[in-house]
Design a protein around this motif. Structure first.
Motif, PDB file in Angstrom:
ATOM      1  N   THR A   1     -12.876  -2.234   1.538  1.00 33.47           N
ATOM      2  CA  THR A   1     -13.449  -1.923   0.691  1.00 33.47           C
ATOM      3  C   THR A   1     -12.437  -0.500   1.193  1.00 33.47           C
ATOM      4  OG1 THR A   1     -14.889  -1.331   2.135  1.00 33.47           O
ATOM      5  CG2 THR A   1     -15.427  -2.738   0.552  1.00 33.47           C
ATOM      6  N   CYS A   2     -12.285   0.287   0.298  1.00 27.47           N
ATOM      7  CA  CYS A   2     -12.107   1.905   0.729  1.00 27.47           C
ATOM      8  C   CYS A   2     -13.438   2.458   0.940  1.00 27.47           C
ATOM      9  CB  CYS A   2     -11.958   2.783  -0.692  1.00 27.47           C
ATOM     10  SG  CYS A   2     -11.846   4.505  -0.812  1.00 27.47           S
ATOM     11  N   SER A   3     -13.256   2.680   2.018  1.00 25.02           N
ATOM     12  CA  SER A   3     -13.909   3.525   2.919  1.00 25.02           C
ATOM     13  C   SER A   3     -14.637   4.323   2.619  1.00 25.02           C
ATOM     14  CB  SER A   3     -13.210   3.365   4.852  1.00 25.02           C
ATOM     15  OG  SER A   3     -12.683   4.743   4.709  1.00 25.02           O
ATOM     16  N   TYR A   4     -13.735   5.358   1.347  1.00 18.09           N
ATOM     17  CA  TYR A   4     -14.750   6.095   1.037  1.00 18.09           C
ATOM     18  C   TYR A   4     -15.952   6.041  -0.061  1.00 18.09           C
ATOM     19  CZ  TYR A   4     -15.654  11.661   0.356  1.00 18.09           C
ATOM     20  OH  TYR A   4     -16.306  12.871  -0.529  1.00 18.09           O
TER      21      TYR A   4
ATOM     22  N   PHE B   1       0.374  -1.650  -0.146  1.00 20.57           N
ATOM     23  CA  PHE B   1       0.353   0.089   0.018  1.00 20.57           C
ATOM     24  C   PHE B   1       0.713   1.104   0.562  1.00 20.57           C
ATOM     25  CE2 PHE B   1      -3.064  -2.962   1.273  1.00 20.57           C
ATOM     26  CZ  PHE B   1      -4.290  -2.590   0.696  1.00 20.57           C
ATOM     27  N   THR B   2       0.565   1.809  -0.922  1.00 22.28           N
ATOM     28  CA  THR B   2       1.451   3.503  -0.941  1.00 22.28           C
ATOM     29  C   THR B   2       0.647   4.741  -0.705  1.00 22.28           C
ATOM     30  OG1 THR B   2       0.689   3.815  -3.599  1.00 22.28           O
ATOM     31  CG2 THR B   2       2.767   2.882  -3.051  1.00 22.28           C
ATOM     32  N   LYS B   3      -0.085   4.382  -0.335  1.00 22.42           N
ATOM     33  CA  LYS B   3      -1.620   5.190   0.282  1.00 22.42           C
ATOM     34  C   LYS B   3      -2.783   4.751   0.384  1.00 22.42           C
ATOM     35  CE  LYS B   3      -3.680   9.324  -1.669  1.00 22.42           C
ATOM     36  NZ  LYS B   3      -4.521   9.985  -2.779  1.00 22.42           N
ATOM     37  N   GLY B   4      -3.362   5.245   1.899  1.00 22.25           N
ATOM     38  CA  GLY B   4      -4.462   4.906   2.064  1.00 22.25           C
ATOM     39  C   GLY B   4      -4.982   3.724   2.503  1.00 22.25           C
ATOM     40  N   HIS B   5      -4.039   2.965   3.482  1.00 20.23           N
ATOM     41  CA  HIS B   5      -4.192   1.531   4.003  1.00 20.23           C
ATOM     42  C   HIS B   5      -4.870   1.859   4.970  1.00 20.23           C
ATOM     43  CE1 HIS B   5      -0.287   2.384   5.855  1.00 20.23           C
ATOM     44  NE2 HIS B   5      -0.914   1.768   7.012  1.00 20.23           N
ATOM     45  N   HIS B   6      -4.554   2.977   5.931  1.00 17.58           N
ATOM     46  CA  HIS B   6      -5.901   3.274   6.448  1.00 17.58           C
ATOM     47  C   HIS B   6      -6.554   3.919   6.953  1.00 17.58           C
ATOM     48  CE1 HIS B   6      -1.713   2.786   9.662  1.00 17.58           C
ATOM     49  NE2 HIS B   6      -1.437   3.533   9.011  1.00 17.58           N
ATOM     50  N   ASP B   7      -6.964   3.968   5.472  1.00 23.11           N
ATOM     51  CA  ASP B   7      -8.542   4.158   4.512  1.00 23.11           C
ATOM     52  C   ASP B   7      -9.512   3.250   4.049  1.00 23.11           C
ATOM     53  OD1 ASP B   7      -9.154   6.881   4.678  1.00 23.11           O
ATOM     54  OD2 ASP B   7      -7.297   7.156   3.569  1.00 23.11           O
ATOM     55  N   LEU B   8      -9.211   1.593   4.647  1.00 28.70           N
ATOM     56  CA  LEU B   8      -9.561   0.759   4.827  1.00 28.70           C
ATOM     57  C   LEU B   8     -10.570   0.544   5.473  1.00 28.70           C
ATOM     58  CD1 LEU B   8      -6.493  -1.686   3.671  1.00 28.70           C
ATOM     59  CD2 LEU B   8      -7.915  -0.067   1.766  1.00 28.70           C
ATOM     60  N   ALA B   9     -11.979  -0.006   5.000  1.00 30.51           N
ATOM     61  CA  ALA B   9     -12.918  -1.075   5.596  1.00 30.51           C
ATOM     62  C   ALA B   9     -13.526  -2.241   5.426  1.00 30.51           C
ATOM     63  CB  ALA B   9     -14.444   0.016   5.793  1.00 30.51           C
TER      64      ALA B   9
END
Length: 192
Positions: A101-104, A75-83
């Motif tokens: 999934t992407c949480s957004y 992951f290069t970006k957003g692994h904390h934005d996962l659901a």
């Protein structure tokens, strides 16, 4: 183990520059908040899944999936934005196996199993390279009895998970022969 230990383990731990992770492909969710790289040239397997869970969660007649080792992703970006979603218990906690999934934007990112991850090739930026796309060509259909559309593509069609189920009548004859050989071999190994 703490509740947030997943952040330090594969597939979520971010590879550092000296880790010898050689990115071959890049991928992202629809909104771009989650980005990742893949190091393996070809997935371990690529399949079409027709199970009703995949149909419901993907809003499509079937899902195209590619299997990788957990260490093959960075992951290069957003692994904390996962659901997370556990389809068995219908909960949103990180419990294996689970759907991610992407949480957004809610784009499906992957399914995480105990040992492997199942990614969706439609997220990969192939940049028009047909050779790279061929690396992800599915070799079979799973849960084909649950299909909502017939696909006469000459690929083996399994009633459930491939080797753990039966081939369907419209599978190619060589698939039946291979299944028979593999099951005979397995029976012999269990006997010895």
């Amino acid at each position: 183990m703490g509740e947030d230990d997943w952040k330090t383990r594969a597939p979520y731990a971010i590879h550092k520059s000296g880790d010898e992770f050689h990115a071959r492909y890049e991928a992202s969710c629809h909104c771009g908040r989650v980005n990742y790289q893949l190091s393996r040239e070809k997935p371990l397997a690529a399949k079409y899944c027709h199970c009703t869970t995949c149909q419901t969660l993907h809003g499509a007649p079937f899902q195209w999936a590619a299997i990788f080792h957990k260490e093959d992703i960075n992951f290069t970006k957003g692994h904390h934005d996962l659901a997370w979603y556990d389809s068995g218990e219908k909960t949103t906690r990180h419990k294996l196996p689970c759907k991610i999934t992407c949480s957004y934007c809610r784009s499906p990112i992957m399914d995480e199993g105990r040992n492997m991850i199942l990614l969706y090739p439609t997220l990969i930026k192939f940049k028009g390279n047909r050779e790279d796309m061929k690396n992800f060509e599915p070799t079979m259909h799973m849960f084909y009895t649950q299909r909502v559309v017939d696909i006469p593509d000459g690929k083996p069609k399994w009633t459930k998970l491939n080797d753990e189920s039966e081939l369907m009548a419209d599978s190619p004859p060589e698939a039946y022969e291979e299944l028979k050989r593999n099951r005979e071999k397995k029976a012999k190994e269990q006997k010895d």
